[in-house]
Design a protein around this motif. Structure first.
Motif: not given
Length: 256
Positions: A61, A64, A95-101
């Protein structure tokens, strides 16, 4: 989402060094030099990392988010897009793009806790500011959010080379992490960055990887050039002081 790097938007958006090393005219008018520009981006990469450590997200994250931040400033001015807000917003978006919001309210809470005494008031922004900047960053990125990183290739390559012991894994992983303090992610394919980190590490650990690199049949000139950029970063990093970073930031006339 693209299945591999070669069919991704990331690959299509790779830039030449000359395209990355461009200071926006609005920033030039404020006296920002190319050296200042690089210092501020490096400082913001460290800023993102510090925030990430407190909100507890994966290194991917962070990587990115830094890639987003660096890509934004190939297109937008730091005077228009305040780095103090762009950095946490890139972390929020990543964090949203990597599904770790990570919730925006948590980022704001951490900002206020960590930076309440900072001269440049990193804590001045609220949740609504992050949400508004998120839309601007999405537009600046042309809504291309896929970023491929060297980490996966690194693990596979170390195993293939028989170098996946703890010492080499830790060293090469650390080298990859430090490449995000530079613009390498915008310029080179992730597997080449991974190979360059292995090359640097093998020299430092006195590992003979000549035969293995020859078997790969890759462009060793590219690998060695990236390796030199990594080593140059470490050499120059020793001369970076807080005073130099503060001097660069002060030219932006950031509002308190």
């Amino acid at each position: 989402m693209a299945a591999n790097f070669w069919t991704s938007s990331h690959q299509k958006q790779l830039l030449d060094q000359e395209e990355v090393d461009v200071v926006h005219p609005l920033d030039k008018d404020k006296g920002i030099t190319l050296e200042d520009f690089k210092l501020i981006k490096m400082h913001m990469a460290n800023y993102i990392l510090k925030l990430a450590q407190h909100v507890k997200v994966r290194q991917r994250v962070v990587a990115t988010a830094v890639a987003y931040m660096r890509r934004v400033y190939t297109r937008k001015s730091m005077n228009e897009y305040d780095p103090r807000l762009v950095a946490p917003t890139c972390l929020y978006l990543a964090s949203k793009a990597e599904e770790s919001t990570v919730q925006a309210r948590l980022l704001v809470f951490v900002l206020k806790k960590l930076y309440s005494d900072e001269k440049y008031r990193y804590d001045r922004y609220e949740i609504k500011d992050i949400l508004e900047m998120e839309m601007k960053i999405l537009e600046a990125l042309n809504y291309y959010l896929v970023v491929f990183h060297p980490y996966r290739a690194l693990s596979q390559l170390l195993q293939d080379a028989g170098l996946n012991d703890i010492s080499m894994t830790q060293l090469t992983w650390g080298l990859v992490n430090d490449t995000y303090k530079t613009d390498l992610v915008l310029i080179h394919a992730p597997h080449l960055i991974a190979l360059a980190c292995i090359y640097v590490a093998s020299v430092l650990r006195e590992k003979d990887t000549t035969a293995w690199f020859e078997e790969l049949r890759i462009d060793m000139n590219a690998v060695k050039n990236i390796s030199m950029e990594i080593l140059d970063f470490y050499e120059n990093h020793r001369m970076i002081t807080d005073e130099r970073i503060i001097a660069a930031l002060s030219k932006l006339n950031l509002k308190p």
